[in-house]
Design a protein around this motif. Sequence first.
Motif, PDB file in Angstrom:
ATOM      1  N   ASP A 183       6.935   6.123  19.835  1.00 35.24           N
ATOM      2  CA  ASP A 183       7.384   6.748  18.592  1.00 35.24           C
ATOM      3  C   ASP A 183       6.975   5.871  17.415  1.00 35.24           C
ATOM      4  O   ASP A 183       7.406   4.727  17.302  1.00 35.24           O
ATOM      5  CB  ASP A 183       8.906   6.919  18.625  1.00 35.24           C
ATOM      6  CG  ASP A 183       9.447   7.662  17.410  1.00 35.24           C
ATOM      7  OD1 ASP A 183       8.645   8.066  16.554  1.00 35.24           O
ATOM      8  OD2 ASP A 183      10.683   7.822  17.327  1.00 35.24           O
ATOM      9  N   VAL A 184       6.146   6.413  16.520  1.00 37.01           N
ATOM     10  CA  VAL A 184       5.681   5.656  15.357  1.00 37.01           C
ATOM     11  C   VAL A 184       6.242   6.222  14.053  1.00 37.01           C
ATOM     12  O   VAL A 184       5.796   5.844  12.966  1.00 37.01           O
ATOM     13  CB  VAL A 184       4.136   5.621  15.294  1.00 37.01           C
ATOM     14  CG1 VAL A 184       3.579   4.858  16.489  1.00 37.01           C
ATOM     15  CG2 VAL A 184       3.556   7.030  15.221  1.00 37.01           C
ATOM     16  N   MET A 185       7.222   7.097  14.152  1.00 36.50           N
ATOM     17  CA  MET A 185       7.783   7.726  12.962  1.00 36.50           C
ATOM     18  C   MET A 185       8.282   6.678  11.965  1.00 36.50           C
ATOM     19  O   MET A 185       9.051   5.785  12.300  1.00 36.50           O
ATOM     20  CB  MET A 185       8.943   8.635  13.343  1.00 36.50           C
ATOM     21  CG  MET A 185       9.498   9.477  12.192  1.00 36.50           C
ATOM     22  SD  MET A 185       8.350  10.776  11.683  1.00 36.50           S
ATOM     23  CE  MET A 185       8.511  11.916  13.076  1.00 36.50           C
ATOM     24  N   GLY A 186       7.819   6.773  10.726  1.00 38.55           N
ATOM     25  CA  GLY A 186       8.284   5.885   9.663  1.00 38.55           C
ATOM     26  C   GLY A 186       7.701   4.496   9.669  1.00 38.55           C
ATOM     27  O   GLY A 186       8.038   3.686   8.791  1.00 38.55           O
ATOM     28  N   LEU A 187       6.818   4.193  10.615  1.00 38.52           N
ATOM     29  CA  LEU A 187       6.217   2.859  10.638  1.00 38.52           C
ATOM     30  C   LEU A 187       5.106   2.765   9.594  1.00 38.52           C
ATOM     31  O   LEU A 187       4.337   3.717   9.388  1.00 38.52           O
ATOM     32  CB  LEU A 187       5.657   2.544  12.020  1.00 38.52           C
ATOM     33  CG  LEU A 187       6.673   2.439  13.155  1.00 38.52           C
ATOM     34  CD1 LEU A 187       5.976   2.017  14.453  1.00 38.52           C
ATOM     35  CD2 LEU A 187       7.794   1.456  12.813  1.00 38.52           C
ATOM     36  N   THR A 188       5.002   1.608   8.945  1.00 35.34           N
ATOM     37  CA  THR A 188       3.982   1.403   7.918  1.00 35.34           C
ATOM     38  C   THR A 188       2.923   0.434   8.442  1.00 35.34           C
ATOM     39  O   THR A 188       2.158   0.790   9.335  1.00 35.34           O
ATOM     40  CB  THR A 188       4.623   0.911   6.609  1.00 35.34           C
ATOM     41  OG1 THR A 188       5.201  -0.397   6.789  1.00 35.34           O
ATOM     42  CG2 THR A 188       5.694   1.872   6.123  1.00 35.34           C
ATOM     43  N   VAL A 189       2.862  -0.760   7.910  1.00 35.44           N
ATOM     44  CA  VAL A 189       1.838  -1.730   8.280  1.00 35.44           C
ATOM     45  C   VAL A 189       2.495  -3.098   8.467  1.00 35.44           C
ATOM     46  O   VAL A 189       3.615  -3.324   8.021  1.00 35.44           O
ATOM     47  CB  VAL A 189       0.737  -1.828   7.201  1.00 35.44           C
ATOM     48  CG1 VAL A 189       0.020  -0.499   7.054  1.00 35.44           C
ATOM     49  CG2 VAL A 189       1.312  -2.287   5.869  1.00 35.44           C
ATOM     50  N   PRO A 190       1.825  -4.035   9.132  1.00 33.87           N
ATOM     51  CA  PRO A 190       2.379  -5.384   9.267  1.00 33.87           C
ATOM     52  C   PRO A 190       2.462  -6.100   7.919  1.00 33.87           C
ATOM     53  O   PRO A 190       1.631  -5.870   7.033  1.00 33.87           O
ATOM     54  CB  PRO A 190       1.379  -6.096  10.189  1.00 33.87           C
ATOM     55  CG  PRO A 190       0.653  -5.002  10.896  1.00 33.87           C
ATOM     56  CD  PRO A 190       0.576  -3.882   9.901  1.00 33.87           C
ATOM     57  N   ILE A 191       3.445  -6.947   7.786  1.00 33.67           N
ATOM     58  CA  ILE A 191       3.603  -7.759   6.579  1.00 33.67           C
ATOM     59  C   ILE A 191       2.949  -9.119   6.809  1.00 33.67           C
ATOM     60  O   ILE A 191       3.299  -9.833   7.749  1.00 33.67           O
ATOM     61  CB  ILE A 191       5.082  -7.939   6.220  1.00 33.67           C
ATOM     62  CG1 ILE A 191       5.700  -6.584   5.856  1.00 33.67           C
ATOM     63  CG2 ILE A 191       5.250  -8.925   5.065  1.00 33.67           C
ATOM     64  CD1 ILE A 191       7.202  -6.624   5.654  1.00 33.67           C
ATOM     65  N   VAL A 192       1.996  -9.455   5.961  1.00 35.26           N
ATOM     66  CA  VAL A 192       1.316 -10.746   6.011  1.00 35.26           C
ATOM     67  C   VAL A 192       1.573 -11.452   4.691  1.00 35.26           C
ATOM     68  O   VAL A 192       1.274 -10.920   3.624  1.00 35.26           O
ATOM     69  CB  VAL A 192      -0.196 -10.573   6.223  1.00 35.26           C
ATOM     70  CG1 VAL A 192      -0.893 -11.939   6.228  1.00 35.26           C
ATOM     71  CG2 VAL A 192      -0.486  -9.831   7.514  1.00 35.26           C
ATOM     72  N   THR A 193       2.119 -12.635   4.757  1.00 32.02           N
ATOM     73  CA  THR A 193       2.408 -13.402   3.559  1.00 32.02           C
ATOM     74  C   THR A 193       1.593 -14.690   3.558  1.00 32.02           C
ATOM     75  O   THR A 193       0.825 -14.964   4.489  1.00 32.02           O
ATOM     76  CB  THR A 193       3.903 -13.761   3.465  1.00 32.02           C
ATOM     77  OG1 THR A 193       4.194 -14.819   4.396  1.00 32.02           O
ATOM     78  CG2 THR A 193       4.785 -12.561   3.748  1.00 32.02           C
ATOM     79  N   GLU A 194       1.802 -15.504   2.531  1.00 32.06           N
ATOM     80  CA  GLU A 194       1.125 -16.796   2.445  1.00 32.06           C
ATOM     81  C   GLU A 194       1.580 -17.755   3.534  1.00 32.06           C
ATOM     82  O   GLU A 194       0.916 -18.764   3.804  1.00 32.06           O
ATOM     83  CB  GLU A 194       1.358 -17.415   1.059  1.00 32.06           C
ATOM     84  CG  GLU A 194       2.730 -18.028   0.822  1.00 32.06           C
ATOM     85  CD  GLU A 194       3.851 -17.020   0.578  1.00 32.06           C
ATOM     86  OE1 GLU A 194       4.996 -17.456   0.316  1.00 32.06           O
ATOM     87  OE2 GLU A 194       3.571 -15.805   0.638  1.00 32.06           O
ATOM     88  N   LYS A 195       2.688 -17.433   4.207  1.00 33.79           N
ATOM     89  CA  LYS A 195       3.222 -18.304   5.249  1.00 33.79           C
ATOM     90  C   LYS A 195       2.882 -17.825   6.659  1.00 33.79           C
ATOM     91  O   LYS A 195       3.212 -18.507   7.629  1.00 33.79           O
ATOM     92  CB  LYS A 195       4.739 -18.407   5.097  1.00 33.79           C
ATOM     93  CG  LYS A 195       5.187 -19.043   3.789  1.00 33.79           C
ATOM     94  CD  LYS A 195       6.708 -19.101   3.679  1.00 33.79           C
ATOM     95  CE  LYS A 195       7.154 -19.722   2.363  1.00 33.79           C
ATOM     96  NZ  LYS A 195       8.630 -19.762   2.233  1.00 33.79           N
ATOM     97  N   THR A 196       2.247 -16.676   6.784  1.00 30.09           N
ATOM     98  CA  THR A 196       1.934 -16.135   8.102  1.00 30.09           C
ATOM     99  C   THR A 196       0.905 -17.012   8.811  1.00 30.09           C
ATOM    100  O   THR A 196      -0.166 -17.293   8.264  1.00 30.09           O
ATOM    101  CB  THR A 196       1.390 -14.705   7.974  1.00 30.09           C
ATOM    102  OG1 THR A 196       2.356 -13.886   7.322  1.00 30.09           O
ATOM    103  CG2 THR A 196       1.102 -14.105   9.346  1.00 30.09           C
ATOM    104  N   THR A 197       1.224 -17.433  10.009  1.00 36.96           N
ATOM    105  CA  THR A 197       0.310 -18.270  10.786  1.00 36.96           C
ATOM    106  C   THR A 197      -0.573 -17.399  11.667  1.00 36.96           C
ATOM    107  O   THR A 197      -0.325 -16.205  11.851  1.00 36.96           O
ATOM    108  CB  THR A 197       1.088 -19.240  11.682  1.00 36.96           C
ATOM    109  OG1 THR A 197       1.807 -18.485  12.672  1.00 36.96           O
ATOM    110  CG2 THR A 197       2.067 -20.078  10.869  1.00 36.96           C
TER     111      THR A 197
END
Length: 537
Positions: A183-197
């Motif tokens: 079920d992918v209902m309502g899923l968007t995209v991964p969050i990548v920040t300046e701290k993501t390794t």
Amino acid sequence: MKKLYINKSILCAGLIALTSFSSCMQDTDVTEYATQEQVNNSANAASYLLLGVPAYLNSALTDVENHYEFGYGAMMHIRDVETGDAPYTFSDYGVWFENWLCNKNIGQDYSVARYPWKYYYALIQKANNVIGALDETTSTKEQLGYLGAAYAFRAMAYLDIAPMYEFLPNEINSTGKNSDGNDVMGLTVPIVTEKTTLEEARNNPRADKAKMAEFILSDLEKAEKYVPNLTYESKTLPHLAEVYGLQARLYMWQENYTKAKEAARKAINTTATSPMTESQCLDTKTGFNTLSPWMWGSQQTSEDRTVTSGIINWTSFMCNEQDFGYASAGVSTMIDKSMYDRISNSDFRKQEFVAPQGSPLASKIKFVNKKYSTLPAYYSLKFRPNEGNYSTSKTAAAAAYPLMRVEEMYFIEAEAAAHANPVEGKQLLEDFMKKYRDADYSCNVSSKDDVVEEIVFQKRVELWGEGRTFYDIKRLNYSVTRGYEGTNYYNTSRFNTNGRPAWMNFVFHRSESENNTALKGYNNPDPSKCYTPWTAK
């Protein structure tokens, strides 16, 4: 020491090593790997990092060198061709946006599925570069301004891409269950920040809408706090009014209409710009190609790769009055005929398109050169070549295009009001239209749904070609109707949907799930060829 990390692998999350700034830095060795110490030791380092973000809006050929790869303007155009507002003429040169227009080959095995995802995450990484290099506790006042602008850019990018990939129910798939049974209902995209390794990026799931909205709002709150310190006055950078504008867009996505209305009004009250006048909109030299009338825009320069390419740029595709680009080779942009017919002749915006022969407007249309007066009906004249120069690509394509205009805020305010009080929304619409667009305008509907639809229609007219209509169609579950008697959509793009089109749930390329285990099995269903084109009876 605060270190900015950029992972060099091309990951599902789009952590891409980007072009170094070292070639344009005369007094610093800071690149995209800048540290806080390096930033502190250079007066120019942080500003170069920040200016790299708007520069990336006009990046060309960043994926596999397809000619639709002309940066942020291409993202705007991709969204527009997925609506029912922007037909193309059929041409042998029209293949570049045909997949999105004709709902074919947009599944996970095709490069067209990779480009939007890859482009936006590279843009996000540019913003992360600035955020990661600046420490709010030690930065100067001016650097805090850069930080605020970077947060605004990152919020803009996520606010664009998250609704594009957010799965919403449609007539083809109402459950959200994909071919893997998930079920992918309502899923968007991964969050990548300046701290993501790197390790985190390899197992980074799609955020749901609530989590993504919370993240974007956090960025905008930081932008609101710091961006008043920004002394650059360039409209290629976001300032406080644009932050409020982004907040208004966010709240509309969340369907929090009370806050959307408030944010839109704050943007209107804060910006120094006013709605464009008739003379500004229809000017053959500066019509929709200059920053001055807008809140926020992107400026192409003669040195940008998009411009030096000659044909891989905004003007090549969006301007019909030029002799060098794709539009002049037959890939011409138009307004949908039924949409055009609905616009009142007393509304000057109708003159942004070629009038049919015999129309009372035909004699009023202004062309860059009389040679273009033979262009067919409904062709766009909205985006003029820079300086009215239609023959020299280096000059003509060095044009600006809008990222945000105050007009959008007026329509957001009106629609947001109408959801709670149709009478108020109707009044706000009439006030705007009568004052700025059509003195004879009258909104002749009264129910909430009809008032909202009329506001959105007028917004579609106002922002035609600016990449915003997609979000309203998807949010409001509106149908797209391209097949009808007299349509100017060519036959393989004449789809009629019942509610939002399935193709508005973007699919990411399979390489993303190969690099990010959390995405494996959680792609959106492939909508390619799920609709049959309308044919006349």
